[in-house]
Design a protein around this motif. Structure first.
Motif, PDB file in Angstrom:
ATOM      1  N   LEU A  86       0.823  -1.209   0.000  1.00 34.81           N
ATOM      2  CA  LEU A  86       0.000   0.000   0.000  1.00 34.81           C
ATOM      3  C   LEU A  86       0.858   1.260   0.000  1.00 34.81           C
ATOM      4  O   LEU A  86       0.520   2.252  -0.643  1.00 34.81           O
ATOM      5  CB  LEU A  86      -0.943   0.009   1.206  1.00 34.81           C
ATOM      6  N   ILE A  89       3.072   2.591  -3.637  1.00 34.55           N
ATOM      7  CA  ILE A  89       2.420   3.006  -4.880  1.00 34.55           C
ATOM      8  C   ILE A  89       3.186   4.096  -5.617  1.00 34.55           C
ATOM      9  O   ILE A  89       3.331   4.029  -6.840  1.00 34.55           O
ATOM     10  CB  ILE A  89       0.936   3.404  -4.636  1.00 34.55           C
ATOM     11  N   TRP A 106      -3.643   0.511 -13.417  1.00 30.48           N
ATOM     12  CA  TRP A 106      -2.956  -0.451 -12.555  1.00 30.48           C
ATOM     13  C   TRP A 106      -2.434   0.155 -11.261  1.00 30.48           C
ATOM     14  O   TRP A 106      -2.457  -0.493 -10.216  1.00 30.48           O
ATOM     15  CB  TRP A 106      -1.796  -1.101 -13.307  1.00 30.48           C
ATOM     16  N   LEU A 107      -1.926   1.372 -11.345  1.00 33.44           N
ATOM     17  CA  LEU A 107      -1.286   2.018 -10.203  1.00 33.44           C
ATOM     18  C   LEU A 107      -1.879   3.416 -10.030  1.00 33.44           C
ATOM     19  O   LEU A 107      -1.278   4.418 -10.402  1.00 33.44           O
ATOM     20  CB  LEU A 107       0.229   2.099 -10.436  1.00 33.44           C
ATOM     21  N   TRP A 112      -4.056   2.698  -3.497  1.00 35.36           N
ATOM     22  CA  TRP A 112      -4.919   1.527  -3.425  1.00 35.36           C
ATOM     23  C   TRP A 112      -5.567   1.458  -2.067  1.00 35.36           C
ATOM     24  O   TRP A 112      -5.019   1.929  -1.078  1.00 35.36           O
ATOM     25  CB  TRP A 112      -4.088   0.246  -3.554  1.00 35.36           C
ATOM     26  N   ASP A 113      -6.696   0.778  -2.017  1.00 34.39           N
ATOM     27  CA  ASP A 113      -7.193   0.304  -0.738  1.00 34.39           C
ATOM     28  C   ASP A 113      -6.742  -1.161  -0.652  1.00 34.39           C
ATOM     29  O   ASP A 113      -6.168  -1.703  -1.599  1.00 34.39           O
ATOM     30  CB  ASP A 113      -8.712   0.469  -0.619  1.00 34.39           C
ATOM     31  N   GLU A 114      -6.973  -1.785   0.464  1.00 34.76           N
ATOM     32  CA  GLU A 114      -6.466  -3.149   0.648  1.00 34.76           C
ATOM     33  C   GLU A 114      -7.031  -4.152  -0.362  1.00 34.76           C
ATOM     34  O   GLU A 114      -6.268  -4.935  -0.926  1.00 34.76           O
ATOM     35  CB  GLU A 114      -6.723  -3.615   2.085  1.00 34.76           C
ATOM     36  N   ARG A 116      -7.978  -3.673  -3.405  1.00 34.12           N
ATOM     37  CA  ARG A 116      -7.351  -3.402  -4.714  1.00 34.12           C
ATOM     38  C   ARG A 116      -5.901  -3.880  -4.724  1.00 34.12           C
ATOM     39  O   ARG A 116      -5.438  -4.455  -5.694  1.00 34.12           O
ATOM     40  CB  ARG A 116      -7.437  -1.895  -5.028  1.00 34.12           C
ATOM     41  N   ALA A 117      -5.184  -3.651  -3.615  1.00 37.25           N
ATOM     42  CA  ALA A 117      -3.801  -4.127  -3.535  1.00 37.25           C
ATOM     43  C   ALA A 117      -3.754  -5.651  -3.620  1.00 37.25           C
ATOM     44  O   ALA A 117      -2.906  -6.219  -4.308  1.00 37.25           O
ATOM     45  CB  ALA A 117      -3.150  -3.642  -2.237  1.00 37.25           C
ATOM     46  N   SER A 119      -5.758  -7.555  -5.152  1.00 28.96           N
ATOM     47  CA  SER A 119      -6.074  -8.019  -6.507  1.00 28.96           C
ATOM     48  C   SER A 119      -4.965  -7.673  -7.506  1.00 28.96           C
ATOM     49  O   SER A 119      -4.919  -8.237  -8.598  1.00 28.96           O
ATOM     50  CB  SER A 119      -7.407  -7.439  -6.976  1.00 28.96           C
ATOM     51  N   ALA A 120      -4.072  -6.762  -7.148  1.00 23.16           N
ATOM     52  CA  ALA A 120      -3.021  -6.328  -8.080  1.00 23.16           C
ATOM     53  C   ALA A 120      -1.796  -7.232  -8.053  1.00 23.16           C
ATOM     54  O   ALA A 120      -1.044  -7.276  -9.020  1.00 23.16           O
ATOM     55  CB  ALA A 120      -2.601  -4.895  -7.761  1.00 23.16           C
TER      56      ALA A 120
END
Length: 186
Positions: A86, A89, A106-107, A112-114, A116-117, A119-120
């Motif tokens: 997190l 970024i 993507w970035l 990001w929130d958790e 989203r992180a 899933s990335a």
């Protein structure tokens, strides 16, 4: 030390499976870290890669101890890793500006929130290092949606993030060595 099936056992660890004459894999039961893991790993586990101590027929004892330490600190490591991802970024955006129009996809600039992180990136492997220290050094290799070729990697000492970068960062033993010797690594 290796049995007829090509496995090696150590107290407190699942069996290590020999994958070549000097390489071993072990599926570590790590429910918290496994929540970041790639599909295809046994549920609740993360694969660790250990290399042979030259001419000894087994991994370095520091790698074995590192695996045991990781087993006992799963949730703490997972929290430290998520915090690192997190917080990384801005560095990731700078290193991946070649993405052009897809950079914000993507970035995102607002971070990001958790979820989203999570899933990335996908944790694919842990790499214990044979570096003496108060807490073990190890790398974490992630596949990364924004860079399928180079991925994302971390080197850690205990729950401290030593360095982040491409997936290759996780396997670079010199980073752990330099950190242990209190030399700058980047």
């Amino acid at each position: 030390m290796v049995d007829d099936e090509g496995t090696l056992t150590f107290d407190g660890l699942p069996p290590l499976r020999e994958i070549s004459w000097d390489e071993w894999l072990v599926a570590l039961p790590l429910p918290a870290l496994a929540s970041l893991a790639a599909d295809g790993q046994p549920p609740g586990t993360v694969e660790a890669y250990l290399s042979d101590l030259p001419g000894k027929g087994h991994p370095d004892p520091l790698m074995i101890e590192g695996c045991r330490w990781i087993l006992n600190h799963d949730a703490e490591i997972e929290r430290a890793v998520l915090t690192a991802i997190l917080g990384d970024i801005d560095n990731l955006r700078a290193a991946n500006d070649w993405l052009g129009e897809e950079l914000d996809l993507w970035l995102p600039a607002d971070g990001w929130d958790e979820p989203r992180a999570r899933s990335a990136v996908s944790l694919t492997q842990i790499v214990p290092h044979a570096q003496p220290a108060a807490q073990p050094y190890y790398g974490l290799i992630f596949s990364a949606g924004w860079d399928e070729e180079h991925g994302y990697g971390l080197i850690m000492m205990g729950t401290e993030i030593v360095r982040s970068g491409g997936a290759d960062t996780a396997v670079l033993a010199w980073i752990a060595k330099d950190h242990a010797e209190a030399k700058p690594v980047g």
